[in-house]
Scaffold this motif. Structure first.
Motif, PDB file in Angstrom:
ATOM      1  N   ASP A   8       0.810  -1.226   0.000  1.00 54.57           N
ATOM      2  CA  ASP A   8       0.000   0.000   0.000  1.00 54.57           C
ATOM      3  C   ASP A   8       0.843   1.276   0.000  1.00 54.57           C
ATOM      4  OD1 ASP A   8      -1.638  -2.292   1.438  1.00 54.57           O
ATOM      5  OD2 ASP A   8      -3.109  -0.872   0.641  1.00 54.57           O
ATOM      6  N   HIS A  10       0.811   3.550  -2.331  1.00 55.37           N
ATOM      7  CA  HIS A  10      -0.012   4.670  -2.829  1.00 55.37           C
ATOM      8  C   HIS A  10       0.883   5.835  -3.286  1.00 55.37           C
ATOM      9  CE1 HIS A  10      -3.848   2.873  -1.842  1.00 55.37           C
ATOM     10  NE2 HIS A  10      -3.329   2.459  -0.712  1.00 55.37           N
ATOM     11  N   ASP A  37      -1.618  -1.953  -4.295  1.00 55.31           N
ATOM     12  CA  ASP A  37      -1.883  -0.520  -4.096  1.00 55.31           C
ATOM     13  C   ASP A  37      -0.588   0.291  -4.230  1.00 55.31           C
ATOM     14  OD1 ASP A  37      -4.571  -0.932  -3.880  1.00 55.31           O
ATOM     15  OD2 ASP A  37      -4.774  -0.237  -1.805  1.00 55.31           O
ATOM     16  N   HIS A 179      -3.354  -8.952  -1.924  1.00 56.21           N
ATOM     17  CA  HIS A 179      -3.706  -7.617  -1.440  1.00 56.21           C
ATOM     18  C   HIS A 179      -4.772  -7.643  -0.340  1.00 56.21           C
ATOM     19  CE1 HIS A 179      -3.995  -3.345  -1.325  1.00 56.21           C
ATOM     20  NE2 HIS A 179      -5.270  -3.358  -1.650  1.00 56.21           N
ATOM     21  N   HIS A 229      -4.249  -3.677   2.079  1.00 49.58           N
ATOM     22  CA  HIS A 229      -5.605  -3.183   1.793  1.00 49.58           C
ATOM     23  C   HIS A 229      -6.270  -2.427   2.946  1.00 49.58           C
ATOM     24  CE1 HIS A 229      -9.209  -2.780  -0.529  1.00 49.58           C
ATOM     25  NE2 HIS A 229      -9.894  -3.710   0.070  1.00 49.58           N
ATOM     26  N   HIS A 231      -4.733  -1.150   5.593  1.00 42.92           N
ATOM     27  CA  HIS A 231      -3.774  -0.186   6.154  1.00 42.92           C
ATOM     28  C   HIS A 231      -3.649  -0.335   7.670  1.00 42.92           C
ATOM     29  CE1 HIS A 231      -4.044   2.776   2.483  1.00 42.92           C
ATOM     30  NE2 HIS A 231      -4.036   1.500   2.127  1.00 42.92           N
TER      31      HIS A 231
END
Ligand code: FE2
Ligand code: FE2
Length: 262
Positions: A8, A10, A37, A179, A229, A231
């Motif tokens: 993640d 991002h 992610d 994920h 996913h 977090h």
């Protein structure tokens, strides 16, 4: 053999992501595994390519829901495959490869997908951006949405059944990178296991059942599941030979979850 785990990231929310890539390249690790992610459908391939230029050792990855934003599942996966065809140190695990990390430990993976089966889908009015920004899911009714996510989750569960069966037959320890948390025990939100509203969108029951079914047939081998996913960090021993970990993440911050030594 050292494997560093990321999840993640991002990266569209990270100002100077190349600095993070440079730091990764300096880590005492032999490979990276990323549990999705990374960016979005427009940008993830370019991020991966840049990462592969800095970190010139194997990079194993799966996609998360965000990696399909502004695209379609099929198209984004096709682009990931194409990229891996031209960048030798990038490996998209969803294609089913069993990676031998050591003679005892293998790595497999799949994107996975939330399947609406834990929690209470019917009563949940949580609206993920997935349902608007991923072409496959931007359909009209809630029922069609459920059909769509369950088809993606079933595909993932079937793929991991095949990969895990092959891997557990040959290796004492198999790492499954995915994920979406496949067990509610590692699907946390705000300091506890997700509620009926969140679980349908943040966990994949069918994927977890697929792992448990295969793992039950190979009691002498063990499985470690790495996921993201939510977090929200979580760890749980699901059965005697299945252990699962969910990573911690925050938009705008990059971190290495853990460096495993095998
Ligand atoms: Fe995420
Ligand atoms: Fe996600």
């Amino acid at each position: 053999m050292r494997l560093a785990w990321l999840t993640d990231l991002h990266l569209p929310f990270v100002d100077d992501y190349e600095r993070f890539f440079v730091a990764l390249a300096a880590l005492p690790t032999d490979a990276l595994v990323i549990t999705g992610d990374i960016g979005d459908a427009d940008r993830t391939p370019a991020y991966l390519q840049t990462l592969a230029e800095h970190f010139q050792k194997p990079i194993y990855f799966v996609y998360g829901n965000h990696d399909f934003y502004h695209g379609s599942v099929e198209q984004a996966r096709a682009e990931a495959r194409m990229l891996c065809g031209s960048v030798p140190n990038l490996h998209y695990l969803s294609d089913g490869a069993v990676i031998a990390l050591t003679p005892q430990t293998a790595l497999i993976g799949h994107d996975g997908w939330a399947d609406g089966r834990f929690g209470n889908w019917a009563m949940s009015y949580l609206e993920l951006n997935d349902y608007y920004l991923i072409r496959d899911l931007s359909v009209c009714t809630k029922a069609e949405r459920l059909t769509g996510i369950q088809a993606l989750a079933a595909e993932a569960a079937n793929a991991i059944t095949v990969g895990l069966t092959q891997a557990m037959a040959r290796y004492a320890h198999v790492i499954v990178a995915t994920h979406v948390p496949p067990f509610r025990e590692v699907c946390w939100h705000a300091g506890k296991i997700g509620d009926d509203d969140g679980l349908p969108h943040f966990s994949s029951k069918v994927f977890g059942e697929a792992i448990l079914n295969v793992a039950a047939s190979y009691p002498e081998s063990r499985v470690t599941v790495l996921c993201g996913h939510t977090h929200s960090p979580a760890k749980a021993q699901i059965t005697p030979n299945v252990y699962a970990v969910a990573g911690e993440a925050e938009y705008g911050r990059t971190a290495v979850q853990e460096i495993f030594e095998y």
